[in-house]
Design a protein around this motif. Structure first.
Motif, mmCIF file in Angstrom:
data_model
loop_
_atom_site.group_PDB
_atom_site.id
_atom_site.type_symbol
_atom_site.label_atom_id
_atom_site.label_comp_id
_atom_site.label_asym_id
_atom_site.label_seq_id
_atom_site.Cartn_x
_atom_site.Cartn_y
_atom_site.Cartn_z
ATOM 1 N N TRP A 132 0.818 -1.208 0.000
ATOM 2 C CA TRP A 132 0.000 0.000 0.000
ATOM 3 C C TRP A 132 0.853 1.259 0.000
ATOM 4 O O TRP A 132 0.440 2.308 -0.455
ATOM 5 C CB TRP A 132 -0.961 0.024 1.185
ATOM 6 N N ALA A 133 2.085 1.164 0.475
ATOM 7 C CA ALA A 133 2.962 2.341 0.536
ATOM 8 C C ALA A 133 3.610 2.649 -0.807
ATOM 9 O O ALA A 133 4.213 3.697 -0.963
ATOM 10 C CB ALA A 133 4.037 2.133 1.580
ATOM 11 N N LEU A 134 3.477 1.755 -1.760
ATOM 12 C CA LEU A 134 4.097 1.958 -3.065
ATOM 13 C C LEU A 134 3.115 2.497 -4.090
ATOM 14 O O LEU A 134 3.505 2.811 -5.211
ATOM 15 C CB LEU A 134 4.703 0.637 -3.556
ATOM 16 N N GLU A 135 1.837 2.594 -3.738
ATOM 17 C CA GLU A 135 0.835 3.105 -4.670
ATOM 18 C C GLU A 135 0.952 4.623 -4.767
ATOM 19 O O GLU A 135 1.381 5.299 -3.832
ATOM 20 C CB GLU A 135 -0.553 2.684 -4.220
ATOM 21 N N ILE A 168 6.248 10.434 1.247
ATOM 22 C CA ILE A 168 7.560 11.030 0.999
ATOM 23 C C ILE A 168 7.557 12.507 1.359
ATOM 24 O O ILE A 168 8.504 13.016 1.966
ATOM 25 C CB ILE A 168 7.981 10.796 -0.464
ATOM 26 N N LEU A 169 6.481 13.229 1.009
ATOM 27 C CA LEU A 169 6.392 14.640 1.374
ATOM 28 C C LEU A 169 6.348 14.834 2.893
ATOM 29 O O LEU A 169 6.940 15.783 3.418
ATOM 30 C CB LEU A 169 5.166 15.279 0.726
ATOM 31 N N SER A 170 5.662 13.946 3.588
ATOM 32 C CA SER A 170 5.596 14.044 5.048
ATOM 33 C C SER A 170 6.966 13.831 5.680
ATOM 34 O O SER A 170 7.380 14.598 6.565
ATOM 35 C CB SER A 170 4.607 13.021 5.608
ATOM 36 N N TYR A 171 7.660 12.804 5.229
ATOM 37 C CA TYR A 171 8.990 12.546 5.772
ATOM 38 C C TYR A 171 9.956 13.672 5.404
ATOM 39 O O TYR A 171 10.775 14.090 6.226
ATOM 40 C CB TYR A 171 9.527 11.204 5.269
ATOM 41 N N ALA A 172 9.864 14.177 4.179
ATOM 42 C CA ALA A 172 10.745 15.266 3.760
ATOM 43 C C ALA A 172 10.458 16.529 4.570
ATOM 44 O O ALA A 172 11.392 17.241 4.971
ATOM 45 C CB ALA A 172 10.579 15.527 2.265
ATOM 46 N N GLY A 173 9.198 16.819 4.806
ATOM 47 C CA GLY A 173 8.841 17.966 5.639
ATOM 48 C C GLY A 173 9.376 17.822 7.046
ATOM 49 O O GLY A 173 9.864 18.793 7.644
#
Length: 92
Positions: free
Chosen positions: A27-30, A38-43
């Motif tokens: 589900w994390a690859l969809e 990715i945006l959450s982790y980058a933020g």
């Protein structure tokens, strides 16, 4: 209070690596989920870099904080690049 900020900076070093565990799930690859994650982790990486810079300048300039500052600044640069690449994709 000084030790709380140092502990927070140290614990924030490990959080970006948890994306490797999450990305093992299908589900994390969809498409929409992957970009949001990715945006959450980058933020978070950019926030933790700014937080560590402020903590280093205002509270403590010890050896542990210098190590945290170096790693968090690298995280912040990579996070900002990830945000830039997702928000402004190449038009090829």
């Amino acid at each position: 209070m000084k030790n709380v900020f140092i502990s927070m900076c140290t614990m924030m070093l490990l959080i970006p690596w948890t994306i490797l565990i999450l990305r093992k799930n299908d589900w994390a690859l969809e498409s929409p989920t992957a970009e949001i994650m990715i945006l959450s982790y980058a933020g978070f990486m950019v926030f933790s870099g700014i937080f560590t810079i402020i903590t280093y300048l205002k509270i403590d300039r010890g050896a542990l904080m210098k190590i945290c500052l170096l790693i968090h600044c690298l995280y912040a640069v990579v996070g900002a690049a990830a945000i830039f690449l997702i928000v402004f994709p190449s038009s090829s």
